[in-house]
Scaffold this motif. Structure first.
Motif, PDB file in Angstrom:
ATOM      1  N   SER A 117       2.842  -1.254   4.103  1.00 23.79           N
ATOM      2  CA  SER A 117       2.472   0.052   3.549  1.00 23.79           C
ATOM      3  C   SER A 117       3.580   1.074   3.808  1.00 23.79           C
ATOM      4  O   SER A 117       4.519   0.834   4.573  1.00 23.79           O
ATOM      5  CB  SER A 117       1.176   0.534   4.198  1.00 23.79           C
ATOM      6  OG  SER A 117       1.392   0.880   5.556  1.00 23.79           O
ATOM      7  N   ARG A 118       3.433   2.213   3.170  1.00 26.74           N
ATOM      8  CA  ARG A 118       4.385   3.319   3.346  1.00 26.74           C
ATOM      9  C   ARG A 118       4.065   4.010   4.676  1.00 26.74           C
ATOM     10  O   ARG A 118       3.428   5.053   4.715  1.00 26.74           O
ATOM     11  CB  ARG A 118       4.258   4.313   2.199  1.00 26.74           C
ATOM     12  CG  ARG A 118       4.639   3.752   0.855  1.00 26.74           C
ATOM     13  CD  ARG A 118       6.147   3.685   0.733  1.00 26.74           C
ATOM     14  NE  ARG A 118       6.561   3.310  -0.617  1.00 26.74           N
ATOM     15  CZ  ARG A 118       7.814   3.089  -0.958  1.00 26.74           C
ATOM     16  NH1 ARG A 118       8.777   3.195  -0.053  1.00 26.74           N
ATOM     17  NH2 ARG A 118       8.137   2.738  -2.185  1.00 26.74           N
TER      18      ARG A 118
ATOM     19  N   TYR B 230       8.335  -0.409   2.734  1.00 30.05           N
ATOM     20  CA  TYR B 230       6.992  -0.774   3.186  1.00 30.05           C
ATOM     21  C   TYR B 230       7.139  -1.468   4.539  1.00 30.05           C
ATOM     22  O   TYR B 230       8.069  -2.241   4.758  1.00 30.05           O
ATOM     23  CB  TYR B 230       6.325  -1.711   2.179  1.00 30.05           C
ATOM     24  CG  TYR B 230       6.167  -1.103   0.810  1.00 30.05           C
ATOM     25  CD1 TYR B 230       5.009  -0.412   0.466  1.00 30.05           C
ATOM     26  CD2 TYR B 230       7.183  -1.223  -0.145  1.00 30.05           C
ATOM     27  CE1 TYR B 230       4.869   0.159  -0.804  1.00 30.05           C
ATOM     28  CE2 TYR B 230       7.052  -0.653  -1.401  1.00 30.05           C
ATOM     29  CZ  TYR B 230       5.904   0.028  -1.723  1.00 30.05           C
ATOM     30  OH  TYR B 230       5.769   0.600  -2.973  1.00 30.05           O
TER      31      TYR B 230
ATOM     32  N   ASP C  60      12.437   4.721   2.902  1.00 26.79           N
ATOM     33  CA  ASP C  60      11.885   4.248   1.634  1.00 26.79           C
ATOM     34  C   ASP C  60      11.625   2.744   1.691  1.00 26.79           C
ATOM     35  O   ASP C  60      12.310   1.950   1.047  1.00 26.79           O
ATOM     36  CB  ASP C  60      12.875   4.591   0.508  1.00 26.79           C
ATOM     37  CG  ASP C  60      12.235   4.450  -0.858  1.00 26.79           C
ATOM     38  OD1 ASP C  60      11.018   4.223  -0.916  1.00 26.79           O
ATOM     39  OD2 ASP C  60      12.968   4.581  -1.855  1.00 26.79           O
TER      40      ASP C  60
ATOM     41  N   CYS D  11       0.843  -1.194   0.000  1.00 24.39           N
ATOM     42  CA  CYS D  11       0.000   0.000   0.000  1.00 24.39           C
ATOM     43  C   CYS D  11       0.881   1.247   0.000  1.00 24.39           C
ATOM     44  O   CYS D  11       1.817   1.343   0.794  1.00 24.39           O
ATOM     45  CB  CYS D  11      -0.919  -0.024   1.223  1.00 24.39           C
ATOM     46  SG  CYS D  11      -2.032   1.388   1.290  1.00 24.39           S
ATOM     47  N   GLU D  12       0.585   2.201  -0.862  1.00 26.38           N
ATOM     48  CA  GLU D  12       1.415   3.406  -0.975  1.00 26.38           C
ATOM     49  C   GLU D  12       1.062   4.465   0.064  1.00 26.38           C
ATOM     50  O   GLU D  12       1.749   5.476   0.186  1.00 26.38           O
ATOM     51  CB  GLU D  12       1.312   3.993  -2.379  1.00 26.38           C
ATOM     52  CG  GLU D  12       1.871   3.084  -3.478  1.00 26.38           C
ATOM     53  CD  GLU D  12       3.347   2.760  -3.275  1.00 26.38           C
ATOM     54  OE1 GLU D  12       4.091   3.654  -2.817  1.00 26.38           O
ATOM     55  OE2 GLU D  12       3.748   1.606  -3.537  1.00 26.38           O
ATOM     56  N   SER D  13      -0.020   4.249   0.783  1.00 26.56           N
ATOM     57  CA  SER D  13      -0.337   5.158   1.901  1.00 26.56           C
ATOM     58  C   SER D  13      -0.322   4.333   3.181  1.00 26.56           C
ATOM     59  O   SER D  13      -0.226   3.105   3.147  1.00 26.56           O
ATOM     60  CB  SER D  13      -1.691   5.815   1.695  1.00 26.56           C
ATOM     61  OG  SER D  13      -2.689   4.815   1.564  1.00 26.56           O
TER      62      SER D  13
END
Lengths: 289, 261
Positions: free
Chosen positions: A83-84, A92, A90, A74-76
């Motif tokens: 996730s980020r 997850y 940098d 997940c990028e958020s």
């Protein structure tokens, strides 16, 4: 698979009477016999071990890890999957508070594992643990040398074996923000990185953990570079000079990170009150897990 | 090599005689040449509490394999590294913190080696000669005395029999500069602090003896230029495992003939 079978242990005391050490434990069944564990002292004291877990148990962890990967990245920020979630890092991340009680990866937050790491490092750990899965996609940005001698905030939410796993939903690990009144300020005592489910590492793949003499060293020029070979680990006491960093990578790099904790006074007494590295203000909720 | 082996055996004998743990050494100046060399040579003999201030000490200790499941009954594998403590020897507050922290960790100290040093050379005929006098006085003279007194008050004063049984002692690392003039060397204040340290060591030896603590001073010529560093280390260990009291031991280099002295 339940982790209850690894939670039987008893505690004794080290030769100077101050450090609890394990005198018996059941976790040994999961360790690979004849594995190479080595204490090294340059550029700072640390332990490296390869072929750490026996094959069958390691495969259980890999299968669990694959299930987490299959849920997607997940990028958020999403506390339920990789996730980020870490500002300025940098990668997850998935905190262990989100793992099911029967997830074999919880081995890394079991009482025997906690006590083993504490005994090896010679630190008086409190049972407060932060742990997470970290995944670096290819070409992730390198970090910068840092020592992990950071504060950490906990509220009491112990497992049956007394291990108190950080849960940002209850108390923000970096800021202590919480709806509860029993927030405790602790200090990172030891850091562990266990590499798993990675492709066979080749020189040039990157993703090593660099160990440094100084925070000013170039991240690409460490004193020691430890490749992220599956079923291996690096582990060290957090001190004013335990400088380390993630190095840039060309291939996927997966790991489990675990931090043990202790009272801040230990560091303040030993290295002075200014030795603790406060978190940058930009570190947000869910950071560092 | 033979002397070194004898020394280790003697230290081992002291430990065996006291039927307890390894000897604990509090070492100041751990990041310096002598400090690092001492730890590198004797980390398997002593449990070190290594005190540093500005420079992070880097110790050359051989890697060692270990069995994780045997850690239960043995010392921490990483615990064999020196217990590194940071403190400013010029700060009484820091010295107090350091003494409490080290005693909390180890219980007591068997050997205090005051190896930290500050030197600022300058001519006696110019203000330069008085440059940075305070740090030299603090580190070279006052810190060894203050640290010894803290250990006495926090630990040794109550345990004279144990102190004698464990042959506890202090080695103040002084200098031949405290024993003689080096013409043209601009060492006035440095030499004065070392000379004062020698006299302080004699008075400490006289008064600490009733608590079972021996005090001696070692005065090496410059090392490694005039005296091998390893020889200085051996003499420290010899003083530790010997019975000398109030000895101001010079370690002259080959250039220091008796006529020059």
């Amino acid at each position: 698979m339940s982790v209850n079978h690894v939670s039987t242990y008893s505690v004794g005391y080290s030769r100077n009477g101050s450090i609890p050490v394990i005198v018996s434990w059941q976790c040994r069944e999961e360790l690979q016999r004849g594995a190479r564990w080595e204490a090294r002292f340059s550029p700072f004291p640390h332990v490296v071990a390869s072929n750490v877990l026996r094959d069958g148990f390691y495969q259980l962890l890999v299968e669990s890890h694959r299930r987490h990967l299959q849920r997607g990245l997940c990028e958020s920020t999403d506390t339920t999957r990789l996730s980020r979630a870490i500002t300025g890092y940098d990668a997850y991340s998935l905190g262990f508070a989100a793992l099911g009680q029967d997830d074999p990866l919880r081995f890394f937050v079991s009482r025997p594992w906690h006590d083993l790491l504490a005994a090896i490092a010679g630190v008086e750990a409190t049972g407060d643990v932060n742990a997470a899965l970290h995944t670096h996609s290819p070409n992730s940005r390198a970090g910068t040398p840092h020592n992990d001698l950071n504060p950490a905030f906990f509220v009491d939410n112990p497992s049956a074996d007394g291990i108190n796993i950080s849960d940002n939903l209850l108390c923000d690990y970096c800021s202590g923000a919480s709806h509860r009144a029993d927030v405790r300020r602790m200090l990172r005592a030891a850091s562990m990185i266990f590499y798993l489910n990675n492709e066979a590492w080749q020189p040039g793949d990157g993703g090593e953990t660099g160990l440094y003499k100084s925070p000013h060293d170039q991240v690409s020029s460490p004193t020691v570079a430890l490749p992220p070979e599956s079923n291996s680990l690096v582990f060290f006491e957090c001190t004013p000079f335990s400088y380390h960093s993630f190095m840039a990578n060309c291939v996927w790099r997966h790991s489990v990170v675990v931090w043990l904790h202790r009272a801040p006074t230990v560091a303040e007494n030993r290295w002075g009150p200014t030795s603790i590295v406060e978190w940058p203000l930009v570190m947000s909720k869910s950071a560092r897990s | 090599m033979g002397a070194d082996l004898d020394c280790r055996m003697a230290i081992g004998h002291v430990q065996e005689r006291s039927v307890m743990k390894r000897r604990v050494c509090l070492l100041t100046g751990a990041a310096g040449r002598l400090g690092r060399a001492f730890v590198a040579a004797y980390w398997d003999t002593y449990d070190f509490a290594a005190l540093y201030h500005n420079t992070i000490p880097r110790f050359e200790i051989r890697p060692r394999l270990f069995e994780p499941i045997q850690v239960a009954t043995k010392a921490s594998p990483l615990g064999s590294a020196p217990y590194v403590v940071r403190g400013d020897l010029g700060s009484e507050e820091d010295l107090d913190r350091v003494a409490r922290t080290v005693l909390s960790r180890f219980g007591s100290i068997d050997l205090l080696v005051n190896a930290a040093v500050v030197y600022r050379f300058g001519p006696a005929t110019a203000r330069e000669g008085l440059r940075d006098v305070s740090p030299q006085l603090d580190v070279n003279l006052l810190a060894p005395v203050r640290l010894a007194l803290l250990l006495l008050d926090m630990s040794w004063r109550e345990t004279p029999a144990e102190n004698r049984r464990r042959n506890r002692n202090i080695v103040n690392v002084s200098s031949t500069s405290g024993l003689r003039l080096y013409p043209g060397s601009d060492q006035m204040m440095y030499a004065a602090t070392k000379s004062a340290l020698n006299m302080a060591s004699l008075y400490m030896a006289d008064e600490f003896a009733k608590f079972g603590i021996r005090v001696n001073a070692l005065c090496p010529d410059s090392f490694p230029a005039q005296v091998p560093t390893e020889y200085v280390l051996k003499r420290i260990c010899a003083l530790d495992c010997g019975s000398e009291l109030g000895k101001i031991e010079p370690l002259w280099g080959p250039m220091q003939s008796p006529a020059v002295r």
